[in-house]
Design a protein around this motif. Structure first.
Motif, PDB file in Angstrom:
ATOM      1  N   ALA A  63      11.615 -11.777   0.741  1.00  0.00           N
ATOM      2  CA  ALA A  63      10.740 -11.251   1.796  1.00  0.00           C
ATOM      3  C   ALA A  63      10.774  -9.725   1.829  1.00  0.00           C
ATOM      4  CB  ALA A  63      11.143 -11.825   3.153  1.00  0.00           C
ATOM      5  N   LEU A  64      11.966  -9.145   1.696  1.00  0.00           N
ATOM      6  CA  LEU A  64      12.078  -7.682   1.689  1.00  0.00           C
ATOM      7  C   LEU A  64      11.416  -7.082   0.452  1.00  0.00           C
ATOM      8  CD1 LEU A  64      15.689  -7.223   3.088  1.00  0.00           C
ATOM      9  CD2 LEU A  64      13.530  -6.694   4.246  1.00  0.00           C
ATOM     10  N   THR A  65      11.512  -7.784  -0.680  1.00  0.00           N
ATOM     11  CA  THR A  65      10.843  -7.317  -1.893  1.00  0.00           C
ATOM     12  C   THR A  65       9.338  -7.306  -1.665  1.00  0.00           C
ATOM     13  OG1 THR A  65      12.635  -8.165  -3.279  1.00  0.00           O
ATOM     14  CG2 THR A  65      10.531  -7.739  -4.369  1.00  0.00           C
ATOM     15  N   ALA A  66       8.807  -8.377  -1.094  1.00  0.00           N
ATOM     16  CA  ALA A  66       7.366  -8.438  -0.801  1.00  0.00           C
ATOM     17  C   ALA A  66       6.961  -7.353   0.191  1.00  0.00           C
ATOM     18  CB  ALA A  66       7.000  -9.823  -0.267  1.00  0.00           C
ATOM     19  N   LEU A  67       7.816  -7.063   1.159  1.00  0.00           N
ATOM     20  CA  LEU A  67       7.525  -6.020   2.152  1.00  0.00           C
ATOM     21  C   LEU A  67       7.411  -4.640   1.511  1.00  0.00           C
ATOM     22  CD1 LEU A  67       7.245  -5.205   5.156  1.00  0.00           C
ATOM     23  CD2 LEU A  67       9.743  -4.985   5.194  1.00  0.00           C
ATOM     24  N   MET A  68       8.075  -4.443   0.379  1.00  0.00           N
ATOM     25  CA  MET A  68       8.013  -3.139  -0.293  1.00  0.00           C
ATOM     26  C   MET A  68       6.616  -2.819  -0.816  1.00  0.00           C
ATOM     27  SD  MET A  68      10.850  -1.755   0.154  1.00  0.00           S
ATOM     28  CE  MET A  68      11.384  -2.732   1.548  1.00  0.00           C
ATOM     29  N   VAL A  69       5.778  -3.828  -1.033  1.00  0.00           N
ATOM     30  CA  VAL A  69       4.419  -3.579  -1.528  1.00  0.00           C
ATOM     31  C   VAL A  69       3.608  -2.790  -0.490  1.00  0.00           C
ATOM     32  CG1 VAL A  69       2.264  -4.580  -2.370  1.00  0.00           C
ATOM     33  CG2 VAL A  69       4.465  -5.544  -3.101  1.00  0.00           C
ATOM     34  N   PRO A  70       3.416  -3.315   0.732  1.00  0.00           N
ATOM     35  CA  PRO A  70       2.647  -2.515   1.695  1.00  0.00           C
ATOM     36  C   PRO A  70       3.375  -1.250   2.145  1.00  0.00           C
ATOM     37  CG  PRO A  70       3.466  -4.508   2.748  1.00  0.00           C
ATOM     38  CD  PRO A  70       3.763  -4.628   1.271  1.00  0.00           C
ATOM     39  N   LEU A  71       4.701  -1.316   2.265  1.00  0.00           N
ATOM     40  CA  LEU A  71       5.462  -0.135   2.675  1.00  0.00           C
ATOM     41  C   LEU A  71       5.350   0.965   1.630  1.00  0.00           C
ATOM     42  CD1 LEU A  71       7.411   1.085   4.785  1.00  0.00           C
ATOM     43  CD2 LEU A  71       9.287   0.144   3.417  1.00  0.00           C
ATOM     44  N   GLY A  72       5.509   0.594   0.359  1.00  0.00           N
ATOM     45  CA  GLY A  72       5.400   1.567  -0.720  1.00  0.00           C
ATOM     46  C   GLY A  72       3.996   2.125  -0.855  1.00  0.00           C
ATOM     47  N   VAL A 113       9.304   7.315  -5.937  1.00  0.00           N
ATOM     48  CA  VAL A 113      10.056   6.303  -6.690  1.00  0.00           C
ATOM     49  C   VAL A 113      10.178   4.977  -5.937  1.00  0.00           C
ATOM     50  CG1 VAL A 113      11.326   7.963  -8.125  1.00  0.00           C
ATOM     51  CG2 VAL A 113      12.278   7.260  -5.912  1.00  0.00           C
ATOM     52  N   ILE A 114       9.446   4.822  -4.848  1.00  0.00           N
ATOM     53  CA  ILE A 114       9.454   3.538  -4.140  1.00  0.00           C
ATOM     54  C   ILE A 114       8.923   2.442  -5.056  1.00  0.00           C
ATOM     55  CG2 ILE A 114       7.191   3.904  -3.051  1.00  0.00           C
ATOM     56  CD1 ILE A 114      10.220   2.051  -1.487  1.00  0.00           C
ATOM     57  N   ASP A 115       8.058   2.821  -5.996  1.00  0.00           N
ATOM     58  CA  ASP A 115       7.546   1.852  -6.963  1.00  0.00           C
ATOM     59  C   ASP A 115       8.649   1.384  -7.905  1.00  0.00           C
ATOM     60  OD1 ASP A 115       7.372   4.595  -7.745  1.00  0.00           O
ATOM     61  OD2 ASP A 115       6.036   4.102  -9.398  1.00  0.00           O
ATOM     62  N   GLU A 116       9.584   2.253  -8.232  1.00  0.00           N
ATOM     63  CA  GLU A 116      10.743   1.847  -9.043  1.00  0.00           C
ATOM     64  C   GLU A 116      11.610   0.858  -8.268  1.00  0.00           C
ATOM     65  OE1 GLU A 116       9.297   4.839 -11.693  1.00  0.00           O
ATOM     66  OE2 GLU A 116       9.521   4.946  -9.542  1.00  0.00           O
ATOM     67  N   LEU A 117      11.793   1.109  -6.980  1.00  0.00           N
ATOM     68  CA  LEU A 117      12.555   0.168  -6.164  1.00  0.00           C
ATOM     69  C   LEU A 117      11.885  -1.201  -6.200  1.00  0.00           C
ATOM     70  CD1 LEU A 117      14.310   0.573  -2.811  1.00  0.00           C
ATOM     71  CD2 LEU A 117      12.566  -1.187  -3.019  1.00  0.00           C
ATOM     72  N   LEU A 118      10.581  -1.234  -5.983  1.00  0.00           N
ATOM     73  CA  LEU A 118       9.856  -2.506  -6.029  1.00  0.00           C
ATOM     74  C   LEU A 118      10.048  -3.188  -7.377  1.00  0.00           C
ATOM     75  CD1 LEU A 118       7.813  -4.602  -4.960  1.00  0.00           C
ATOM     76  CD2 LEU A 118       6.003  -3.119  -5.891  1.00  0.00           C
ATOM     77  N   GLY A 119       9.861  -2.452  -8.449  1.00  0.00           N
ATOM     78  CA  GLY A 119       9.960  -3.043  -9.783  1.00  0.00           C
ATOM     79  C   GLY A 119      11.323  -3.613 -10.090  1.00  0.00           C
ATOM     80  N   VAL A 120      12.375  -2.868  -9.805  1.00  0.00           N
ATOM     81  CA  VAL A 120      13.715  -3.367 -10.132  1.00  0.00           C
ATOM     82  C   VAL A 120      14.115  -4.505  -9.189  1.00  0.00           C
ATOM     83  CG1 VAL A 120      15.250  -1.808  -8.821  1.00  0.00           C
ATOM     84  CG2 VAL A 120      15.932  -2.644 -11.083  1.00  0.00           C
ATOM     85  N   TRP A 121      13.629  -4.488  -7.944  1.00  0.00           N
ATOM     86  CA  TRP A 121      13.907  -5.613  -7.055  1.00  0.00           C
ATOM     87  C   TRP A 121      13.214  -6.874  -7.567  1.00  0.00           C
ATOM     88  CZ3 TRP A 121      14.384  -4.697  -1.111  1.00  0.00           C
ATOM     89  CH2 TRP A 121      15.409  -3.768  -0.865  1.00  0.00           C
ATOM     90  N   ILE A 122      12.001  -6.756  -8.082  1.00  0.00           N
ATOM     91  CA  ILE A 122      11.331  -7.915  -8.682  1.00  0.00           C
ATOM     92  C   ILE A 122      12.149  -8.410  -9.877  1.00  0.00           C
ATOM     93  CG2 ILE A 122       9.288  -8.646  -9.993  1.00  0.00           C
ATOM     94  CD1 ILE A 122       7.641  -6.781  -8.125  1.00  0.00           C
ATOM     95  N   ALA A 123      12.619  -7.480 -10.702  1.00  0.00           N
ATOM     96  CA  ALA A 123      13.437  -7.843 -11.863  1.00  0.00           C
ATOM     97  C   ALA A 123      14.728  -8.540 -11.443  1.00  0.00           C
ATOM     98  CB  ALA A 123      13.748  -6.602 -12.701  1.00  0.00           C
ATOM     99  N   LEU A 124      15.231  -8.219 -10.262  1.00  0.00           N
ATOM    100  CA  LEU A 124      16.483  -8.817  -9.768  1.00  0.00           C
ATOM    101  C   LEU A 124      16.291 -10.161  -9.077  1.00  0.00           C
ATOM    102  CD1 LEU A 124      18.217  -5.605  -8.420  1.00  0.00           C
ATOM    103  CD2 LEU A 124      19.088  -7.093 -10.236  1.00  0.00           C
TER     104      LEU A 124
END
Length: 160
Positions: free
Chosen positions: A44-53, A73-84
């Motif tokens: 849920a937090l990973t999905a929340l990063m899309v509109p927040l970012g 770099v919020i996009d990097e956070l989103l990407g690595v969280w998806i990878a995790l």
């Protein structure tokens, strides 16, 4: 300004050289913290990063010529969280602490950075957009590609 704090992931994007790598590194302890809530909370937090970012990127690039400045770099956070995501779900399925799957963390980081820098296929297509969606989506796609790689590497490691 809150938008700058978010967009730069607690100002890690201001570090030089390679702000994207610094942002990705800063995202790891935040991912560990988010993962403490379990896989559903992490997802849920990973999905929340899309509109927040998206919001933070729009705010900090408003009126700027560069739609994708290095410090965002919020996009990097989103990407690595998806990878995790496979690591967090795998740890929950195995009933172990998420840090016990440390090889998955390393694989997620390395694969995400590889796809983010290399920009193969759909990552590059998203990157060529000249807007905040392009900023967020190229890293989201790189994160999905890295997540697939994490699953494949885990399967290979467990098969051996």
């Amino acid at each position: 300004m809150i938008a700058k704090l978010v967009a730069t992931v607690l100002y890690s994007g201001l570090l030089k050289p390679a702000p994207g790598t610094w942002g990705t590194l800063a995202a790891l302890p935040l991912a560990w913290l988010a993962a403490q809530g379990g896989p559903l909370v992490f997802t849920a937090l990973t999905a929340l990063m899309v509109p927040l970012g998206y919001w933070a990127t729009v705010e900090v690039t408003k009126g700027a010529a560069d739609h994708d400045p290095g410090e965002v770099v919020i996009d990097e956070l989103l990407g690595v969280w998806i990878a995790l995501l496979p690591v967090v779900w795998g740890a929950a399925r195995a009933g172990v602490e998420v840090e016990r799957l440390w090889p998955g963390w390393i694989a997620a980081f390395v694969l995400f950075r590889l796809f983010d820098i290399w920009k193969p296929g759909p990552v590059g297509w998203m990157d060529r957009r000249s807007d905040a969606w392009g900023v967020m989506l190229d890293d989201a796609v790189a994160g999905v590609m890295a997540a697939v790689g994490v699953v494949l590497l885990a399967g290979l490691a467990h098969a051996l």
